[in-house]
Scaffold this active site. Structure first.
Site, short mmCIF file in Angstrom:
data_model
loop_
_atom_site.label_atom_id
_atom_site.label_comp_id
_atom_site.label_asym_id
_atom_site.label_seq_id
_atom_site.Cartn_x
_atom_site.Cartn_y
_atom_site.Cartn_z
N LYS A 138 11.77 78.73 -13.15
CA LYS A 138 11.80 77.52 -12.59
C LYS A 138 11.75 76.68 -13.70
O LYS A 138 11.39 76.86 -14.93
CB LYS A 138 10.33 77.52 -11.94
CG LYS A 138 10.22 78.07 -10.77
CD LYS A 138 8.82 77.83 -10.15
CE LYS A 138 8.46 78.95 -8.96
NZ LYS A 138 9.45 78.47 -7.86
N ARG A 167 8.20 86.81 -0.53
CA ARG A 167 8.72 88.03 0.29
C ARG A 167 8.87 89.14 0.06
O ARG A 167 8.54 90.30 0.75
CB ARG A 167 9.89 87.49 0.98
CG ARG A 167 11.09 87.32 -0.01
CD ARG A 167 12.29 86.32 0.38
NE ARG A 167 12.09 85.14 0.10
CZ ARG A 167 12.91 84.15 0.57
NH1 ARG A 167 13.96 84.35 1.08
NH2 ARG A 167 12.65 82.81 0.29
N1 BES Z 1 6.09 79.86 -4.95
C1 BES Z 1 7.63 79.46 -4.55
C2 BES Z 1 7.19 78.41 -3.53
C3 BES Z 1 6.30 77.04 -3.65
C4 BES Z 1 7.10 76.06 -4.14
C5 BES Z 1 5.18 77.11 -3.57
C6 BES Z 1 6.44 75.25 -4.51
C7 BES Z 1 4.43 76.05 -3.79
C8 BES Z 1 5.05 74.74 -4.28
C9 BES Z 1 8.09 80.54 -3.99
O1 BES Z 1 7.97 81.75 -4.66
C10 BES Z 1 9.67 80.00 -4.45
O2 BES Z 1 9.74 80.16 -5.56
N2 BES Z 1 10.38 80.21 -3.36
C11 BES Z 1 11.61 79.52 -3.84
C12 BES Z 1 12.59 80.51 -2.94
C13 BES Z 1 14.09 80.24 -3.12
C14 BES Z 1 14.49 80.96 -4.38
C15 BES Z 1 14.79 80.94 -2.00
C16 BES Z 1 11.99 77.97 -3.56
O3 BES Z 1 11.22 77.47 -2.66
O4 BES Z 1 12.53 77.21 -4.06
MN MN Z 2 8.79 82.08 -6.56
#
Ligand code: BES
Ligand code: MN
Ligand code: ZN
Length: 467
Positions: A245, A319
């Site tokens: 990230k 997931r």
């Molecule tokens: N933990 C994150 C989602 C999240 C984002 C929670 C912001 C709280 C605040 C999750 O694991 C994630 O990274 N999701 C990705 C999915 C994508 C790679 C398909 C996302 O939402 O960008």
């Molecule tokens: Mn994630």
């Protein structure tokens, strides 16, 4: 830190009440001498009686000048009473005792909000303290105690999620779960391997702190008719893994175990609330880190039950851990309903924002119950659709499924994540709560404090104790 404020119930307003709050509508207790009649005072301050409105008036007291907080209650609805109560607690910050003459309605939402607004999380001594004691005068003690149990459960979920990831890891989370006093079973890395939990292992393999699957069991005193399984996402830190990230998004990801924290807090409160259902909690805990041992984009993993998944993005890790737990619940626990709760996708924040959580469900009755419980408990949910046309988004050329869409034909990131989970939930009534938008607050306001919200605790406790 939990809520440090204590809650007391007294039959009548004590003569020496340091700070007294009285709803606009009620008659003032004897011993309090106002400079004008209440109606005159309210007119003077141009008060309208809205919830959250507080008029502070000096009063003559035996020992000198005291103060009374006249507070509005709006339409007297639970929502309005929550606003009023949270405002009073915030107003009393730094004080020793706030004595409240409670409104003429069920005191539980009022007392719950008053306590929640006292929540703080600080490491170190800085900052003004919340009021030390809340005294509810003339209130139904049993309802206040129920409210207190619920508020302290929310606070526990917030504490777990606010704890820095330098302190919490999957093993730490398992210890916290064991602290609930309920029967607990914890799978360590070797046991996860032996059990075939390939998703949890794959997500956790980049970290020096190995993953865990945590199971908590609540059995009511009377034989139960229903068995519910709650599954929580327990990513103690989500760096994204090799699909790293950016800095701006990473710093909030210590709260990526908010779903797991909710499951621990809910299970811990069921006995005190005499919930009539059997409940099993599963927390799929792992730390998602980049390293030489991390899973790679393009790896294929085998989940509990044998389904294979091509990992195209290691940041879609929630997931993967949930899939194992859902498949395990379906195969081994024989539940009547399964509800998972997870900070799953940034996309749901785009769709519903920070005040309303998402519920996806394979069952209309379950969806309706959860939405209604959320409405009653002040954790609002909106039902989102499982759009069948989008299922091809998760096709893989090398495995049974892909964990994300490889192109951008379908979009709908929260919906496709829910469709992925559905593949593992089996045929039983199942619901998925995506709390990525509501799990963390950016404001100190009302019952919320900046940081983790504990969203889901109140709604699940409401659901498990009423329907
Ligand atoms: N933990 C994150 C989602 C999240 C984002 C929670 C912001 C709280 C605040 C999750 O694991 C994630 O990274 N999701 C990705 C999915 C994508 C790679 C398909 C996302 O939402 O960008
Ligand atoms: Mn994630
Ligand atoms: Zn995550």
């Amino acid at each position: 830190m939990p809520i440090e404020t204590t809650a007391t119930v007294v039959a009548e307003v004590p003569d020496d009440a340091e700070l007294l709050a009285v709803p606009y509508a009620s008659d003032l207790s004897p011993g309090v001498e106002l400079p004008l009649p209440v109606s005159g005072l309210l007119a003077h301050y141009e008060a309208k009686g809205e919830a959250g409105e507080i008029v502070e008036v000096p009063v003559a007291r035996a020992g000198g000048v005291g103060r009374v907080l006249l507070y509005g209650v709006g339409d007297g609805s639970p929502k309005a009473l929550r606003t009023a109560a949270a405002g009073l607690t915030r107003k009393a910050r730094g004080r020793d005792t706030l004595t409240v003459v409670t409104p003429d309605a069920d005191v539980a939402p009022f007392a719950e909000a008053a306590l929640l607004a006292a929540y703080t999380f600080r490491i170190g001594g800085a900052g003004r303290k919340a009021v030390r004691e809340l005294v509810f005068a003339g209130a139904d003690e049993e309802r206040v105690r129920r409210a207190e149990t619920v508020a302290r459960a929310v606070a526990l979920a917030r504490d777990l999620a606010n704890t820095p990831a330098s302190v919490k890891n999957p093993a730490w989370l398992a210890e916290q779960a064991a602290g609930s006093g309920l029967p607990v079973r914890v799978w360590d890395e070797d046991e996860l391997r032996a059990g075939g939990f390939g998703g949890i292992l794959a997500v956790g393999r980049g970290s020096v702190s190995p993953p865990r699957l945590i199971q908590l069991s609540y059995t009511p005193q009377e034989p139960a008719e229903r068995h519910v399984v709650l599954v929580g996402k327990g990513i103690t830190f989500d760096s994204g893994g090799l699909s790293l990230k950016p800095t701006a998004n990473m710093k909030f990801q210590k709260t990526d175990m908010a779903g797991g924290a909710v499951v621990i807090a809910v299970l811990g409160a069921l006995a005190a609330l005499k919930a009539p259902v059997r409940v099993t909690g599963l927390i799929a805990a792992a730390e998602n880190m980049p390293s030489g041992t991390s899973q790679r984009p393009s790896d294929v993993i085998t989940h509990y039950g044998g389904r294979t998944v091509e990992v195209l993005n290691t940041d879609a890790e929630g997931r993967l851990v949930l899939a194992d737990a859902l498949a395990y619940a379906d195969a081994e626990l024989d539940p009547d309903a399964v509800v998972d709760i997870a900070t799953l996708t940034g996309a749901i924040t785009v769709a519903l924002g920070r005040n309303v959580g998402a519920v996806y469900a394979s069952d209309d009755v379950l969806a309706k119950q959860l939405v209604e419980s959320g409405q009653a408990a002040d954790d609002r949910l909106w039902r989102m659709p499982l759009i069948e046309d989008y299922t091809p988004a998760l096709e893989s050329s090398v495995a049974d499924l892909a964990n994300v869409e490889s192109g951008s034909t379908f979009g709908a990131g929260s919906i496709t994540a829910a469709l992925f989970l559905r593949e593992f939930a089996g045929e039983r009534p199942w619901a998925h709560l995506d709390i990525a938008g509501v799990g963390r607050s950016t404001v100190d306001e009302g019952v919320l404090t900046k940081g983790a919200t504990g969203f889901g605790v109140r709604l699940l406790l409401e659901w498990l104790t009423t329907s």
